[in-house]
Write a protein that holds these residues in place. Structure first.
Motif, PDB file in Angstrom:
ATOM      1  N   PHE A 149      14.394 174.471  66.158  1.00  0.00           N
ATOM      2  CA  PHE A 149      13.846 173.175  65.699  1.00  0.00           C
ATOM      3  C   PHE A 149      15.076 173.079  64.015  1.00  0.00           C
ATOM      4  CE2 PHE A 149      11.918 168.826  63.802  1.00  0.00           C
ATOM      5  CZ  PHE A 149      12.428 168.689  65.037  1.00  0.00           C
ATOM      6  N   GLU A 150      14.924 174.627  63.685  1.00  0.00           N
ATOM      7  CA  GLU A 150      15.691 174.184  62.536  1.00  0.00           C
ATOM      8  C   GLU A 150      16.921 173.059  62.648  1.00  0.00           C
ATOM      9  OE1 GLU A 150      17.199 176.959  58.780  1.00  0.00           O
ATOM     10  OE2 GLU A 150      15.669 177.784  60.027  1.00  0.00           O
ATOM     11  N   GLU A 151      18.081 174.719  63.595  1.00  0.00           N
ATOM     12  CA  GLU A 151      19.201 173.435  63.852  1.00  0.00           C
ATOM     13  C   GLU A 151      19.324 172.462  63.950  1.00  0.00           C
ATOM     14  OE1 GLU A 151      22.458 174.398  67.334  1.00  0.00           O
ATOM     15  OE2 GLU A 151      20.471 175.804  67.030  1.00  0.00           O
ATOM     16  N   GLU A 152      17.868 171.457  64.816  1.00  0.00           N
ATOM     17  CA  GLU A 152      18.464 170.277  65.408  1.00  0.00           C
ATOM     18  C   GLU A 152      18.319 169.727  63.812  1.00  0.00           C
ATOM     19  OE1 GLU A 152      19.098 169.147  67.665  1.00  0.00           O
ATOM     20  OE2 GLU A 152      19.255 171.159  69.113  1.00  0.00           O
ATOM     21  N   ILE A 153      17.510 169.952  62.773  1.00  0.00           N
ATOM     22  CA  ILE A 153      17.485 169.245  61.383  1.00  0.00           C
ATOM     23  C   ILE A 153      18.440 169.485  60.289  1.00  0.00           C
ATOM     24  CG2 ILE A 153      15.713 169.552  59.011  1.00  0.00           C
ATOM     25  CD1 ILE A 153      13.735 170.703  60.405  1.00  0.00           C
ATOM     26  N   ASN A 154      19.392 170.231  61.206  1.00  0.00           N
ATOM     27  CA  ASN A 154      20.607 171.011  60.015  1.00  0.00           C
ATOM     28  C   ASN A 154      21.424 169.754  60.509  1.00  0.00           C
ATOM     29  OD1 ASN A 154      20.263 172.721  58.508  1.00  0.00           O
ATOM     30  ND2 ASN A 154      20.321 174.226  59.807  1.00  0.00           N
ATOM     31  N   ARG A 155      21.709 169.440  61.570  1.00  0.00           N
ATOM     32  CA  ARG A 155      22.084 168.939  62.470  1.00  0.00           C
ATOM     33  C   ARG A 155      21.652 167.383  61.932  1.00  0.00           C
ATOM     34  NH1 ARG A 155      25.560 170.009  67.154  1.00  0.00           N
ATOM     35  NH2 ARG A 155      24.990 172.605  67.840  1.00  0.00           N
ATOM     36  N   TRP A 156      20.547 166.989  61.902  1.00  0.00           N
ATOM     37  CA  TRP A 156      20.536 165.895  61.129  1.00  0.00           C
ATOM     38  C   TRP A 156      21.121 165.367  60.267  1.00  0.00           C
ATOM     39  CZ3 TRP A 156      15.977 165.236  57.481  1.00  0.00           C
ATOM     40  CH2 TRP A 156      16.158 163.585  57.259  1.00  0.00           C
ATOM     41  N   THR A 157      20.857 166.535  59.154  1.00  0.00           N
ATOM     42  CA  THR A 157      20.637 166.583  57.830  1.00  0.00           C
ATOM     43  C   THR A 157      22.395 165.903  57.455  1.00  0.00           C
ATOM     44  OG1 THR A 157      21.124 168.565  57.589  1.00  0.00           O
ATOM     45  CG2 THR A 157      18.795 167.855  57.331  1.00  0.00           C
ATOM     46  N   LEU A 158      23.131 166.699  58.097  1.00  0.00           N
ATOM     47  CA  LEU A 158      24.889 166.724  58.126  1.00  0.00           C
ATOM     48  C   LEU A 158      25.322 165.882  58.650  1.00  0.00           C
ATOM     49  CD1 LEU A 158      27.300 168.218  57.226  1.00  0.00           C
ATOM     50  CD2 LEU A 158      27.752 168.938  59.155  1.00  0.00           C
ATOM     51  N   GLU A 159      24.233 165.437  60.042  1.00  0.00           N
ATOM     52  CA  GLU A 159      24.954 164.025  60.001  1.00  0.00           C
ATOM     53  C   GLU A 159      24.725 162.717  59.302  1.00  0.00           C
ATOM     54  OE1 GLU A 159      26.566 162.061  64.042  1.00  0.00           O
ATOM     55  OE2 GLU A 159      27.145 163.631  63.035  1.00  0.00           O
ATOM     56  N   SER A 160      23.694 162.571  58.732  1.00  0.00           N
ATOM     57  CA  SER A 160      23.317 162.373  57.406  1.00  0.00           C
ATOM     58  C   SER A 160      24.087 162.214  56.319  1.00  0.00           C
ATOM     59  CB  SER A 160      22.119 162.300  57.592  1.00  0.00           C
ATOM     60  OG  SER A 160      21.013 162.015  58.657  1.00  0.00           O
ATOM     61  N   VAL A 161      24.631 163.422  55.917  1.00  0.00           N
ATOM     62  CA  VAL A 161      25.155 163.104  54.850  1.00  0.00           C
ATOM     63  C   VAL A 161      26.331 162.378  55.071  1.00  0.00           C
ATOM     64  CG1 VAL A 161      25.868 165.920  54.594  1.00  0.00           C
ATOM     65  CG2 VAL A 161      25.697 164.093  52.560  1.00  0.00           C
ATOM     66  N   SER A 162      27.054 162.641  56.634  1.00  0.00           N
ATOM     67  CA  SER A 162      28.634 162.193  56.564  1.00  0.00           C
ATOM     68  C   SER A 162      28.905 160.879  56.704  1.00  0.00           C
ATOM     69  CB  SER A 162      28.872 163.326  57.821  1.00  0.00           C
ATOM     70  OG  SER A 162      28.722 164.757  58.056  1.00  0.00           O
ATOM     71  N   VAL A 163      27.571 160.340  56.902  1.00  0.00           N
ATOM     72  CA  VAL A 163      27.835 158.791  56.880  1.00  0.00           C
ATOM     73  C   VAL A 163      27.888 158.228  55.898  1.00  0.00           C
ATOM     74  CG1 VAL A 163      26.205 156.765  56.900  1.00  0.00           C
ATOM     75  CG2 VAL A 163      26.438 158.402  58.865  1.00  0.00           C
ATOM     76  N   VAL A 164      27.405 159.415  54.389  1.00  0.00           N
ATOM     77  CA  VAL A 164      28.206 158.761  53.212  1.00  0.00           C
ATOM     78  C   VAL A 164      29.332 159.514  52.890  1.00  0.00           C
ATOM     79  CG1 VAL A 164      27.507 158.461  50.439  1.00  0.00           C
ATOM     80  CG2 VAL A 164      25.764 158.263  52.613  1.00  0.00           C
ATOM     81  N   ALA A 165      28.798 160.732  52.684  1.00  0.00           N
ATOM     82  CA  ALA A 165      30.223 161.809  52.250  1.00  0.00           C
ATOM     83  C   ALA A 165      31.937 162.150  53.371  1.00  0.00           C
ATOM     84  CB  ALA A 165      29.931 162.880  52.594  1.00  0.00           C
ATOM     85  N   LEU A 166      31.812 160.897  54.235  1.00  0.00           N
ATOM     86  CA  LEU A 166      33.177 160.641  54.957  1.00  0.00           C
ATOM     87  C   LEU A 166      33.333 159.459  55.774  1.00  0.00           C
ATOM     88  CD1 LEU A 166      32.996 163.832  57.586  1.00  0.00           C
ATOM     89  CD2 LEU A 166      34.029 162.915  54.933  1.00  0.00           C
ATOM     90  N   ASP A 167      31.808 158.780  54.899  1.00  0.00           N
ATOM     91  CA  ASP A 167      31.436 156.642  55.871  1.00  0.00           C
ATOM     92  C   ASP A 167      32.363 157.668  57.241  1.00  0.00           C
ATOM     93  OD1 ASP A 167      31.742 154.801  56.171  1.00  0.00           O
ATOM     94  OD2 ASP A 167      33.881 154.377  55.483  1.00  0.00           O
ATOM     95  N   LYS A 168      31.310 157.811  58.168  1.00  0.00           N
ATOM     96  CA  LYS A 168      31.512 158.802  59.775  1.00  0.00           C
ATOM     97  C   LYS A 168      30.400 159.284  59.906  1.00  0.00           C
ATOM     98  CE  LYS A 168      35.054 160.256  63.024  1.00  0.00           C
ATOM     99  NZ  LYS A 168      36.298 161.171  63.394  1.00  0.00           N
ATOM    100  N   GLN A 169      30.242 159.570  60.894  1.00  0.00           N
ATOM    101  CA  GLN A 169      29.380 159.768  62.390  1.00  0.00           C
ATOM    102  C   GLN A 169      30.189 160.928  63.033  1.00  0.00           C
ATOM    103  OE1 GLN A 169      26.277 156.206  63.792  1.00  0.00           O
ATOM    104  NE2 GLN A 169      25.710 158.967  64.204  1.00  0.00           N
ATOM    105  N   LEU A 170      29.548 162.454  62.417  1.00  0.00           N
ATOM    106  CA  LEU A 170      30.509 163.322  63.980  1.00  0.00           C
ATOM    107  C   LEU A 170      29.796 163.146  64.746  1.00  0.00           C
ATOM    108  CD1 LEU A 170      30.552 165.977  60.526  1.00  0.00           C
ATOM    109  CD2 LEU A 170      32.527 164.142  61.043  1.00  0.00           C
ATOM    110  N   GLY A 171      28.457 162.731  65.258  1.00  0.00           N
ATOM    111  CA  GLY A 171      28.541 162.940  66.566  1.00  0.00           C
ATOM    112  C   GLY A 171      27.313 164.074  66.937  1.00  0.00           C
ATOM    113  N   LEU A 172      27.366 165.166  66.049  1.00  0.00           N
ATOM    114  CA  LEU A 172      26.878 166.218  66.442  1.00  0.00           C
ATOM    115  C   LEU A 172      25.462 166.404  67.097  1.00  0.00           C
ATOM    116  CD1 LEU A 172      27.544 167.969  62.753  1.00  0.00           C
ATOM    117  CD2 LEU A 172      28.732 167.752  64.251  1.00  0.00           C
ATOM    118  N   ILE A 173      25.038 165.309  67.283  1.00  0.00           N
ATOM    119  CA  ILE A 173      23.153 165.712  66.665  1.00  0.00           C
ATOM    120  C   ILE A 173      23.291 165.483  68.582  1.00  0.00           C
ATOM    121  CG2 ILE A 173      20.987 164.365  67.577  1.00  0.00           C
ATOM    122  CD1 ILE A 173      21.281 163.622  64.826  1.00  0.00           C
TER     123      ILE A 173
END
Length: 551
Positions: free
Chosen positions: A217-241
């Protein structure tokens, strides 16, 4: 900045000290708030007026208990005491060998370091950090960006590992954009969408009978965190979840980020000759950094191109009503700064947030009474499982904020903090000359009954104001720490963590949505739940049980 040697402190009048410090204040005020700068001035004045007597009565620097270079090296060799210890275990071993304060001699180009474990010492160090605080560490990352890949970074190396005026200039540019709450609140809707996808993913992967998620499940949390920070850093969802789960770049990025922390621990903390010879570990670290840089740079360049195109369309349509994103505002200041800052957000926003989120989930799962208190607070603000977040919700979640603070005490992300004082100071009765690297090790104090009443209990109430405690049934004042300088999860002063508001919003939204939808349980031991590299990372299978809340 006012610098005084021990022998001439008494020769300065109070007026002279105040005049010099007022000059320092004007410089510092470029990127600090007025109250913080005034506190700095008055603290420096008080420190200068008392240093002479304290210094005169203190023991010599040479008398600090120490571990010499040869003994240090022997202990890291096969069979040595420090050989197989992680970072946290190593600091505790130093404390056992040296006591509450000690000196570890530097080897292979590393500076000598004073290790202290006293909150009173912490305060002295922080009060002497100067206009541009020097925070040693991340030398591998700085070397990579400044020496190995200068063509990419073009003299803009970001905040990690950068010191002095160069750090101050970069921070002055990005502070007004990243530290303003209104700039972060733009992402309510997009980050809420990420959290909805995370909830759906949990529902998909949990066992139909036990409601437990798989041990990875740690991998799923990683995907959520990267997806969340991408919303700010890249102004975009990457669709990783959900949409792009098999994205090979994302998988490589997760792997490289984890490896970077592991390799950096060996290079930054343990004796290493990487500054003179490219060791196998350094080669692995550079490979990981190359992969991180290549992947994040591609994401950022795509985002910059998209934003510039949208801006041109806005000008053509004479539209100025659209709220600009953080990345767009950074681009308008300087494109290279925008790229490096976005890269730093992506690098720093995955493993760190995953560890914090995991620690909080473990605390809530093992303390169902506290989890239920939190659920009651959340349900008042989010009456339905799909209720939307807004500004009012964030202003009325004191217990959620307290839960996050308390989980960071129970499972701190780092060992402590580091500074290089700009003035001579006295720590634990010993003279420490200005310019000496000081490591403030707080991790051993977090569960110490001398500093926290009921230290081994998860008590979010200790962080509530008396007016917020209400029916929570605890006396917050009784539970407070012995010193505010023990617990600084986001750092201190002008060098505090610049992404704090982003991380807080991410955690608050993520946990609120999760607790609103599920009862969380964890039926396994939590001994050694984390291991410490440069940061604490999960060390056990995260087989959480998520059972649906009825309404």
């Amino acid at each position: 900045m006012l610098i005084l040697k021990s022998g001439n402190a008494a020769s300065f009048s109070k007026n002279s000290i105040l005049r010099v410090n007022l000059i320092s204040y004007k410089i510092r005020n470029k990127f600090l708030s007025l109250p913080g700068a005034l506190q700095f001035v008055f603290t420096a004045t008080r420190t200068c007026s008392t240093l002479s007597d304290e210094w005169k009565d203190a023991k010599a620097f040479e008398d600090i208990p120490k571990i010499g270079a040869w003994k240090l090296l022997r202990n890291f060799l096969p069979g040595g005491k420090y050989r197989n210890l992680d970072s946290a275990q190593l600091m505790l071993a130093f404390k056992e060998d040296l006591g509450p304060i000690g000196l570890v001699k530097g080897v292979f180009g590393k500076a000598d370091a004073v290790l202290c474990h006293s909150p009173q010492d912490f305060e002295k160090v922080y009060r002497n950090e100067g206009v541009w605080p020097t925070r040693p560490g991340m030398t591998v990352l700085y070397h990579y960006r400044n020496v190995l890949r200068p063509e990419i970074f073009q003299g803009v190396e970001g905040l990690s590992g950068t010191q002095g005026e160069k750090w101050g200039n970069f921070r002055t540019v990005v502070n007004p954009i990243l530290m303003q709450p209104r700039n972060v609140r733009v992402y309510f809707h997009k980050m809420s969408q990420v959290n909805r996808e995370f909830i759906e993913r949990i529902q998909q992967i949990r066992d139909p009978q036990t409601h437990e998620v798989p041990e990875n499940f740690e991998e799923e949390i990683n995907r959520w965190t990267l997806e969340s920070v991408s919303v700010v850093a890249l102004d975009k969802q990457l669709g990783l979840i959900s949409k792009h789960r098999d994205n090979p770049q994302a998988k490589l990025l997760f792997k490289s980020l984890t490896e970077m922390f592991v390799y950096s621990m060996d290079l930054e903390i343990k004796p290493s000759i990487w500054k003179y010879y490219t060791t196998p570990t350094m080669k692995k670290a550079v490979r990981s950094l190359d992969q991180i840089t290549e992947i994040t740079k591609a994401y950022i360049e795509e985002a910059i191109a998209r934003i510039e195109n949208e801006s041109q369309n806005d000008l053509s349509n004479k539209s100025s009503e659209r709220e600009k994103s953080v990345l767009e505002k950074l681009i308008n200041v300087d494109k290279q700064t925008a790229m490096v800052m976005a890269m730093d957000m992506l690098m720093a926003g995955v493993d760190t947030t995953t560890s914090t989120f995991t620690g909080l989930l473990l605390c809530l799962a093992k303390n169902p009474d506290k989890q239920e208190k939190l659920r009651k607070e959340v349900c008042k603000l989010l009456p339905h499982k799909n209720s939307e977040f807004n500004e009012a919700v964030f202003k009325n979640m004191p217990y959620l904020k307290a839960c996050i603070k308390e989980s960071l005490r129970m499972y701190p992300l780092t060992l402590g903090n580091t500074r290089v004082p700009v003035n001579d100071i006295v720590l634990s009765g010993y003279r420490v000359p200005r310019g000496t690297q000081v490591l403030m090790i707080s991790t051993s104090l977090m569960r110490d009954e001398n500093h926290y009443p009921r230290a081994n209990e998860f008590l979010p109430e200790r962080w509530l104001r008396p007016t917020e405690a209400g029916s929570h049934g605890e006396c917050p004042n009784f539970l407070k720490p012995s010193s505010p300088f023990i617990y600084l999860p986001f750092g201190f002063g002008s060098r505090s963590f610049i992404g704090r508001r982003i991380v807080e919003m991410e955690l608050e939204m993520g946990i609120a949505r999760l607790i609103r939808n599920f009862y969380v349980d964890f039926k396994y031991p939590v001994d050694n739940a984390f291991r410490c590299v440069l940061i604490n990372v999960p060390n056990i299978p995260l087989k959480f049980q998520f059972t649906d809340v009825e309404n």
